[in-house]
Design an enzyme around this catalytic site. Sequence first.
Site, short mmCIF file in Angstrom:
data_model
loop_
_atom_site.label_atom_id
_atom_site.label_comp_id
_atom_site.label_asym_id
_atom_site.label_seq_id
_atom_site.Cartn_x
_atom_site.Cartn_y
_atom_site.Cartn_z
N TYR A 142 -2.28 -94.09 87.32
CA TYR A 142 -3.22 -93.91 88.42
C TYR A 142 -4.19 -95.08 88.57
O TYR A 142 -4.86 -95.21 89.58
CB TYR A 142 -4.01 -92.60 88.26
CG TYR A 142 -3.16 -91.35 88.35
CD1 TYR A 142 -1.78 -91.44 88.45
CD2 TYR A 142 -3.72 -90.09 88.33
CE1 TYR A 142 -0.98 -90.32 88.52
CE2 TYR A 142 -2.92 -88.95 88.40
CZ TYR A 142 -1.56 -89.07 88.49
OH TYR A 142 -0.78 -87.95 88.57
N LYS A 193 7.00 -89.74 76.27
CA LYS A 193 8.39 -89.94 76.72
C LYS A 193 8.91 -91.13 75.93
O LYS A 193 9.28 -92.18 76.48
CB LYS A 193 8.38 -90.19 78.24
CG LYS A 193 9.73 -90.27 78.89
CD LYS A 193 10.44 -88.93 79.03
CE LYS A 193 11.82 -89.09 79.61
NZ LYS A 193 12.69 -87.93 79.42
N ASP A 225 9.57 -83.77 79.11
CA ASP A 225 10.50 -82.87 79.80
C ASP A 225 10.70 -81.59 79.00
O ASP A 225 10.77 -80.48 79.55
CB ASP A 225 11.84 -83.58 80.08
CG ASP A 225 12.28 -84.52 78.97
OD1 ASP A 225 11.50 -84.76 78.04
OD2 ASP A 225 13.42 -85.00 79.02
N ASP A 249 -1.51 -84.40 84.30
CA ASP A 249 -1.76 -83.86 85.64
C ASP A 249 -0.74 -82.77 85.94
O ASP A 249 -1.08 -81.65 86.37
CB ASP A 249 -1.64 -85.02 86.66
CG ASP A 249 -2.14 -84.65 88.03
OD1 ASP A 249 -2.63 -83.53 88.21
OD2 ASP A 249 -2.03 -85.50 88.94
N ASP A 253 -1.22 -78.39 85.60
CA ASP A 253 -1.01 -77.52 86.77
C ASP A 253 0.05 -76.48 86.46
O ASP A 253 -0.04 -75.33 86.90
CB ASP A 253 -0.59 -78.34 88.00
CG ASP A 253 -1.80 -78.72 88.86
OD1 ASP A 253 -2.93 -78.65 88.34
OD2 ASP A 253 -1.60 -79.09 90.03
#
Length: 361
Positions: A142, A193, A225, A249, A253
């Site tokens: 970001y 990851k 994942d 993020d 959620d």
Amino acid sequence: MTTWKIAVLPGDGIGQEVTAEAVRVLKTVGKGAGQGFEFEQALVGGAAIDATGAPLAPGALDLCRGSHAILFGAVGGPRWDAVPHETRPERGLLALRKELDLYANLRPAKCFPMLVDASPLKRSVVEGTDLMVIRELTGGLYFGEPRGVERFADGGARAINTMAYTSREIERIARMGFEVARKRTKRLTSVDKVNVLVVSQLWREVVTQVARDYPDVALDHLLVDNCAMALIQRPTQFDTIVTENTFGDILSDEAAILAGSMGMLPSASLGGSVGLYEPVHGTAPDIAGRGIANPIAAILSAAMLLRYSLSLGPDADRVEAAVLRVLEGGARTADIAPAGGRTVGTREMGDLIVRELERQY
Ligand code: NAD
């Protein structure tokens, strides 16, 4: 008597409605605990764009810097969707995070026993869920440079974002993870990851090094994942999760589903000298202005403010207990009510919690 200065930035839509209830709760704590609170408001988001042309009103940053904590609502809405990227409402929040060095976002996701059926997942899966996602907030994709879009003469284009982390950025968020896990059940899961990203290789290396300073906390590593699946398959296996910005993020959620409604989820952004507390949800344009938004996420954010910025843990416990008692009593806003059940509005839910909180003192 200490007087705590609280900067109040309600923002747009239901941000304004739910923040008002959180302020009432803090005023009730003030009376009950003999603490002085001074509230000062500033404009942020669309409200600031309309009044000043910028997504963070002049003076708002200084107000935040000079306060003990920030109570934030939510920003944005369809009215400002056409505004140029660099002056969009959420730029106000991103600027605050960056300027105040709020690098750690703490998002608890707890399934309240009486709301188990509000979650779309099976009771056997969500019951007992009580976890905390810690998301790195000021690094990664970001903010990484270079970023931008190249337009080619043939009409094609190429867009770039950069995922970058320094060892220092990883170390401080890892320490936050271990400190938080230490106060919970001493289990920390670091999510990365590592099989694909070099950034994740450094992430795992640094987190593993930091773990040596926390021998009492059990650390495990999980691929993002895999974590996404495990969160909805067996959420009770998790206690504290620490991860980088983009993964955090998305995972936080996803974890929101476990709590039944966005309207139940508080958050804290910590790091620099002043913490920012906000509900996880947005401005909910579909219900804004109708007085039906659930104020509990904002009220629980105020409880986090008491605990993390003012070290008033017992008062935070009282606020959380008041919310629990009111839910046990059967009061429900529309987002957490069973189909056809009686519902209360934002103000009435606030009234019930304030009254219950008064009884706690
Ligand atoms: P949202 O969280 O605003 O709403 C998603 C759904 O959840 C809606 O149906 C809404 O009615 C419901 N909901 C959310 N909070 C609720 C509450 N307290 N009580 C009852 N129901 C609630 O997400 P969205 O619709 O994707 O975004 C709307 C606007 O908010 C957009 O402009 C977005 O950019 C902005 N947004 C801001 C923030 C922030 O300020 N931190 C976060 C997310 C979205």
